[in-house]
Design a protein around this motif. Structure first.
Motif, mmCIF file in Angstrom:
data_model
loop_
_atom_site.group_PDB
_atom_site.id
_atom_site.type_symbol
_atom_site.label_atom_id
_atom_site.label_comp_id
_atom_site.label_asym_id
_atom_site.label_seq_id
_atom_site.Cartn_x
_atom_site.Cartn_y
_atom_site.Cartn_z
ATOM 1 N N TYR A 1 0.829 -1.207 0.000
ATOM 2 C CA TYR A 1 0.000 0.000 0.000
ATOM 3 C C TYR A 1 0.863 1.256 0.000
ATOM 4 O O TYR A 1 0.667 2.165 -0.788
ATOM 5 N N VAL A 2 1.856 1.287 0.897
ATOM 6 C CA VAL A 2 2.752 2.439 0.986
ATOM 7 C C VAL A 2 3.508 2.624 -0.325
ATOM 8 O O VAL A 2 3.576 3.721 -0.883
ATOM 9 N N VAL B 1 0.961 10.436 2.391
ATOM 10 C CA VAL B 1 1.122 11.398 3.488
ATOM 11 C C VAL B 1 2.609 11.709 3.639
ATOM 12 O O VAL B 1 3.440 10.810 3.741
ATOM 13 N N TYR B 2 2.912 13.005 3.638
ATOM 14 C CA TYR B 2 4.291 13.483 3.699
ATOM 15 C C TYR B 2 4.426 14.516 4.808
ATOM 16 O O TYR B 2 3.485 15.237 5.105
ATOM 17 N N SER B 3 5.602 14.572 5.406
ATOM 18 C CA SER B 3 5.913 15.719 6.261
ATOM 19 C C SER B 3 6.566 16.745 5.341
ATOM 20 O O SER B 3 7.156 16.390 4.326
ATOM 21 N N ILE C 1 2.261 18.532 8.006
ATOM 22 C CA ILE C 1 1.866 17.302 7.335
ATOM 23 C C ILE C 1 1.138 17.678 6.060
ATOM 24 O O ILE C 1 0.326 18.601 6.044
ATOM 25 N N ALA C 2 1.419 16.949 4.982
ATOM 26 C CA ALA C 2 0.751 17.195 3.706
ATOM 27 C C ALA C 2 0.209 15.881 3.145
ATOM 28 O O ALA C 2 0.880 14.849 3.216
ATOM 29 N N GLN D 1 -2.311 19.182 -0.031
ATOM 30 C CA GLN D 1 -3.079 19.783 1.059
ATOM 31 C C GLN D 1 -2.205 19.775 2.304
ATOM 32 O O GLN D 1 -1.907 18.730 2.865
ATOM 33 N N LYS D 2 -1.778 20.972 2.729
ATOM 34 C CA LYS D 2 -0.887 21.112 3.883
ATOM 35 C C LYS D 2 -1.687 21.462 5.134
ATOM 36 O O LYS D 2 -2.538 22.354 5.095
#
Length: 180
Positions: free
Chosen positions: A45-46, A118-120, A152-153, A166-167
């Motif tokens: 999934y990741v 999902v990202y920082s 987080i984005a 989206q941040k």
């Protein structure tokens, strides 16, 4: 007091038995997980979502959030030659967006993979202050700007040429790839 003891004992026994209306069995769990994992493992999934975001991401992009659909066509010519965002430094764990605005320097934001899409993100605070021309501003204004420097984005690729970031759960930024 005897009636309360009996009532609480009956209530305890009733709570311990499984009610069919609230049962969550292994099949329901598998079905729920399958929705999010698309039938793959957690690692799959990741990898799938990260690969989808990062595939062919490099290049010049511009934000269209402030344009109506009729203005987007003319925005290509205007924004793809100046005030664009360049995406580079792409690796399996993330990428960097570089923005440059005439007279305000460059702004580098690094997006680092956390899981799936999902990202920082981190932006050097001094670059942000210069980019937003906040030099002599009061500290309270700079503190408010700090909200946009880290967080987080959630990142989605609508298609090959459309990127949505989206941040910090704010209004999404929509980017369109500049034609080569």
């Amino acid at each position: 007091m005897g009636i309360w003891v009996r009532f609480s004992a009956l209530l305890s026994i009733g709570l311990l038995s499984v009610s069919p209306a609230f049962a969550f069995d292994a099949q329901k769990l598998d079905n729920t997980i399958a929705v999010f994992r698309s039938g793959t493992t957690a690692e799959g999934y990741v990898a799938h979502n990260a690969d989808r975001v990062l595939a062919n991401l490099g290049g010049h992009w511009f934000g269209i959030i402030s344009f109506s659909s009729s203005e987007v066509e003319t925005a290509y010519d205007r924004l793809c030659h100046k005030n664009y965002s360049a995406i580079g430094e792409i690796d399996p764990n993330g990428f960097t967006v570089m923005r440059e605005m005439e007279g305000q320097g460059q702004l580098h934001t690094r997006y680092q993979l956390m899981s799936g899409n999902v990202y920082s993100f981190t932006t050097p605070f001094d670059e942000l202050v210069n980019y937003l021309a906040l030099g002599p501003s009061p500290d309270i204004v700079k503190r408010r700007a700090a909200f946009y420097s880290n967080g987080i984005a959630t990142i989605n690729r609508v298609d090959e040429d459309t990127l949505v970031i989206q941040k910090n759960y704010q209004m999404p930024e929509i980017y369109v790839r500049c034609p080569d």
